[in-house]
Write a protein that holds these residues in place. Structure first.
Motif, PDB file in Angstrom:
ATOM      1  N   ASN A  69      65.830  12.472 129.841  1.00 49.87           N
ATOM      2  CA  ASN A  69      64.886  11.579 130.503  1.00 49.87           C
ATOM      3  C   ASN A  69      65.223  10.132 130.129  1.00 49.87           C
ATOM      4  OD1 ASN A  69      63.288  10.818 128.043  1.00 49.87           O
ATOM      5  ND2 ASN A  69      62.867  13.022 128.041  1.00 49.87           N
ATOM      6  N   PRO A  70      64.692   9.180 130.858  1.00 49.28           N
ATOM      7  CA  PRO A  70      65.054   7.775 130.605  1.00 49.28           C
ATOM      8  C   PRO A  70      64.789   7.324 129.169  1.00 49.28           C
ATOM      9  CG  PRO A  70      64.044   7.966 132.753  1.00 49.28           C
ATOM     10  CD  PRO A  70      63.909   9.312 132.106  1.00 49.28           C
ATOM     11  N   GLU A  71      63.831   7.967 128.479  1.00 47.49           N
ATOM     12  CA  GLU A  71      63.552   7.595 127.096  1.00 47.49           C
ATOM     13  C   GLU A  71      64.682   7.982 126.153  1.00 47.49           C
ATOM     14  OE1 GLU A  71      60.439   7.082 129.498  1.00 47.49           O
ATOM     15  OE2 GLU A  71      61.165   9.130 129.119  1.00 47.49           O
ATOM     16  N   ASP A  72      65.615   8.796 126.619  1.00 47.00           N
ATOM     17  CA  ASP A  72      66.776   9.172 125.811  1.00 47.00           C
ATOM     18  C   ASP A  72      67.892   8.134 125.909  1.00 47.00           C
ATOM     19  OD1 ASP A  72      66.178  12.488 126.953  1.00 47.00           O
ATOM     20  OD2 ASP A  72      65.716  11.693 124.955  1.00 47.00           O
ATOM     21  N   THR A  73      67.730   7.140 126.755  1.00 45.71           N
ATOM     22  CA  THR A  73      68.740   6.093 126.902  1.00 45.71           C
ATOM     23  C   THR A  73      68.892   5.333 125.596  1.00 45.71           C
ATOM     24  OG1 THR A  73      68.381   5.839 129.270  1.00 45.71           O
ATOM     25  CG2 THR A  73      69.323   3.961 128.091  1.00 45.71           C
ATOM     26  N   ALA A  74      70.107   5.301 125.072  1.00 48.54           N
ATOM     27  CA  ALA A  74      70.372   4.662 123.781  1.00 48.54           C
ATOM     28  C   ALA A  74      71.859   4.741 123.500  1.00 48.54           C
ATOM     29  CB  ALA A  74      69.595   5.357 122.665  1.00 48.54           C
ATOM     30  N   THR A  75      72.255   4.051 122.445  1.00 50.80           N
ATOM     31  CA  THR A  75      73.592   4.243 121.889  1.00 50.80           C
ATOM     32  C   THR A  75      73.473   5.272 120.773  1.00 50.80           C
ATOM     33  OG1 THR A  75      74.201   1.973 122.402  1.00 50.80           O
ATOM     34  CG2 THR A  75      75.573   3.141 120.826  1.00 50.80           C
ATOM     35  N   THR A 103      78.310   5.774 121.190  1.00 54.73           N
ATOM     36  CA  THR A 103      78.591   6.099 122.587  1.00 54.73           C
ATOM     37  C   THR A 103      77.293   5.921 123.378  1.00 54.73           C
ATOM     38  OG1 THR A 103      79.584   7.732 124.085  1.00 54.73           O
ATOM     39  CG2 THR A 103      78.181   8.620 122.326  1.00 54.73           C
ATOM     40  N   GLN A 104      77.402   5.218 124.484  1.00 52.60           N
ATOM     41  CA  GLN A 104      76.227   4.856 125.264  1.00 52.60           C
ATOM     42  C   GLN A 104      75.825   6.003 126.191  1.00 52.60           C
ATOM     43  OE1 GLN A 104      74.245   2.061 125.203  1.00 52.60           O
ATOM     44  NE2 GLN A 104      72.943   3.084 126.732  1.00 52.60           N
ATOM     45  N   VAL A 105      74.560   6.354 126.114  1.00 45.87           N
ATOM     46  CA  VAL A 105      73.985   7.346 127.027  1.00 45.87           C
ATOM     47  C   VAL A 105      72.905   6.638 127.840  1.00 45.87           C
ATOM     48  CG1 VAL A 105      72.638   9.466 127.220  1.00 45.87           C
ATOM     49  CG2 VAL A 105      74.473   9.300 125.523  1.00 45.87           C
ATOM     50  N   THR A 106      73.055   6.667 129.140  1.00 48.67           N
ATOM     51  CA  THR A 106      72.092   6.038 130.023  1.00 48.67           C
ATOM     52  C   THR A 106      71.549   7.069 130.993  1.00 48.67           C
ATOM     53  OG1 THR A 106      73.284   3.935 129.894  1.00 48.67           O
ATOM     54  CG2 THR A 106      71.692   4.181 131.676  1.00 48.67           C
ATOM     55  N   VAL A 107      70.228   7.204 131.010  1.00 45.89           N
ATOM     56  CA  VAL A 107      69.583   8.182 131.883  1.00 45.89           C
ATOM     57  C   VAL A 107      68.786   7.428 132.941  1.00 45.89           C
ATOM     58  CG1 VAL A 107      68.086  10.189 132.013  1.00 45.89           C
ATOM     59  CG2 VAL A 107      69.405   9.766 129.930  1.00 45.89           C
ATOM     60  N   SER A 108      69.140   7.644 134.174  1.00 42.87           N
ATOM     61  CA  SER A 108      68.454   6.955 135.268  1.00 42.87           C
ATOM     62  C   SER A 108      67.281   7.799 135.764  1.00 42.87           C
ATOM     63  CB  SER A 108      69.430   6.690 136.416  1.00 42.87           C
ATOM     64  OG  SER A 108      69.928   7.911 136.927  1.00 42.87           O
ATOM     65  N   ALA A 109      66.248   7.098 136.184  1.00 39.80           N
ATOM     66  CA  ALA A 109      65.035   7.802 136.641  1.00 39.80           C
ATOM     67  C   ALA A 109      65.240   8.450 138.007  1.00 39.80           C
ATOM     68  CB  ALA A 109      63.878   6.822 136.689  1.00 39.80           C
ATOM     69  N   ARG A 122      70.256   7.481 117.109  1.00 34.60           N
ATOM     70  CA  ARG A 122      70.343   6.711 118.347  1.00 34.60           C
ATOM     71  C   ARG A 122      69.548   5.417 118.181  1.00 34.60           C
ATOM     72  NH1 ARG A 122      66.711  10.491 122.488  1.00 34.60           N
ATOM     73  NH2 ARG A 122      64.662  10.075 121.544  1.00 34.60           N
ATOM     74  N   GLN A 123      69.985   4.430 118.935  1.00 32.07           N
ATOM     75  CA  GLN A 123      69.292   3.147 118.912  1.00 32.07           C
ATOM     76  C   GLN A 123      69.198   2.622 120.333  1.00 32.07           C
ATOM     77  OE1 GLN A 123      70.895   0.156 116.255  1.00 32.07           O
ATOM     78  NE2 GLN A 123      68.934  -0.892 116.200  1.00 32.07           N
ATOM     79  N   ALA A 124      67.980   2.433 120.767  1.00 33.15           N
ATOM     80  CA  ALA A 124      67.725   1.868 122.087  1.00 33.15           C
ATOM     81  C   ALA A 124      67.541   0.360 121.957  1.00 33.15           C
ATOM     82  CB  ALA A 124      66.485   2.505 122.698  1.00 33.15           C
ATOM     83  N   PRO A 125      67.781  -0.385 123.018  1.00 29.25           N
ATOM     84  CA  PRO A 125      67.621  -1.837 122.952  1.00 29.25           C
ATOM     85  C   PRO A 125      66.229  -2.234 122.474  1.00 29.25           C
ATOM     86  CG  PRO A 125      68.708  -1.208 124.984  1.00 29.25           C
ATOM     87  CD  PRO A 125      68.258   0.063 124.332  1.00 29.25           C
ATOM     88  N   GLY A 126      66.201  -3.105 121.480  1.00 34.76           N
ATOM     89  CA  GLY A 126      64.927  -3.595 120.969  1.00 34.76           C
ATOM     90  C   GLY A 126      64.198  -2.642 120.056  1.00 34.76           C
ATOM     91  N   LYS A 127      64.812  -1.517 119.738  1.00 27.08           N
ATOM     92  CA  LYS A 127      64.175  -0.525 118.874  1.00 27.08           C
ATOM     93  C   LYS A 127      65.024  -0.270 117.649  1.00 27.08           C
ATOM     94  CE  LYS A 127      61.638   1.917 122.494  1.00 27.08           C
ATOM     95  NZ  LYS A 127      61.321   3.257 123.073  1.00 27.08           N
ATOM     96  N   GLU A 128      64.408   0.287 116.632  1.00 27.89           N
ATOM     97  CA  GLU A 128      65.132   0.625 115.418  1.00 27.89           C
ATOM     98  C   GLU A 128      65.930   1.906 115.636  1.00 27.89           C
ATOM     99  OE1 GLU A 128      62.162  -1.317 112.051  1.00 27.89           O
ATOM    100  OE2 GLU A 128      62.555   0.834 112.078  1.00 27.89           O
ATOM    101  N   ARG A 129      66.967   2.053 114.849  1.00 28.62           N
ATOM    102  CA  ARG A 129      67.752   3.276 114.888  1.00 28.62           C
ATOM    103  C   ARG A 129      66.898   4.437 114.407  1.00 28.62           C
ATOM    104  NH1 ARG A 129      72.735   2.165 111.796  1.00 28.62           N
ATOM    105  NH2 ARG A 129      71.316   2.286 110.028  1.00 28.62           N
ATOM    106  N   GLU A 130      66.987   5.564 115.089  1.00 31.90           N
ATOM    107  CA  GLU A 130      66.233   6.741 114.690  1.00 31.90           C
ATOM    108  C   GLU A 130      67.175   7.941 114.585  1.00 31.90           C
ATOM    109  OE1 GLU A 130      63.491   8.633 117.384  1.00 31.90           O
ATOM    110  OE2 GLU A 130      64.593   7.967 119.158  1.00 31.90           O
ATOM    111  N   GLU A 131      66.853   8.817 113.672  1.00 31.08           N
ATOM    112  CA  GLU A 131      67.597  10.044 113.499  1.00 31.08           C
ATOM    113  C   GLU A 131      67.049  11.065 114.490  1.00 31.08           C
ATOM    114  OE1 GLU A 131      67.069  11.766 109.674  1.00 31.08           O
ATOM    115  OE2 GLU A 131      68.815  13.066 109.805  1.00 31.08           O
TER     116      GLU A 131
END
Length: 116
Positions: A86-92, A110-116, A37-46
């Motif tokens: 949780n919102p920290e899971d928001t990423a592509t 695929t975009q996953v968006t978690v709202s608080a 997954r990759q969140a805006p402004g962050k590196e891709r993480e496994e």
């Protein structure tokens, strides 16, 4: 070159669940597969991987106990079941081989968006 095709993302409230899937390029994929997954402004993480035989799994600490990686018996479709989001899971979210040397073309994710 064929790409992975991810699908199933969407908007979910914190605490909710979502399942996403990806289709392997060109048919059965006989190597270990990971979800990234990759969140805006962050590196891709496994975040999770499943072994080539489907008998072993690995999860990064932040998702352990909440996410489950699965695959179908044909090794063509891989799933990530996500609970207690949780919102920290928001990423592509993306699929690819676990081993860098076996990476094939990345899909659109695929975009996953978690709202608080």
């Amino acid at each position: 070159q064929e790409q992975w095709v991810e699908s199933g993302g969407g908007l979910v409230q914190a605490g909710g669940s979502l399942s996403i899937s990806c289709a392997a390029p060109g048919g059965p994929f006989n190597y270990a597969v990971s979800w990234f997954r990759q969140a805006p402004g962050k590196e891709r993480e496994e975040v999770a991987s499943i072994g080539a035989a489907g008998a072993s799994e690995w999860y990064t600490g932040s998702v352990k106990g909440r996410f489950t990686i699965l695959r179908d018996v044909t090794k063509t479709t891989f799933y990530l079941l996500m609970n207690a989001l949780n919102p920290e899971d928001t990423a592509t979210y993306y699929c690819n081989a676990e081993e860098t040397r076996r990476w094939t073309s990345w899909g659109q994710g695929t975009q996953v968006t978690v709202s608080a």
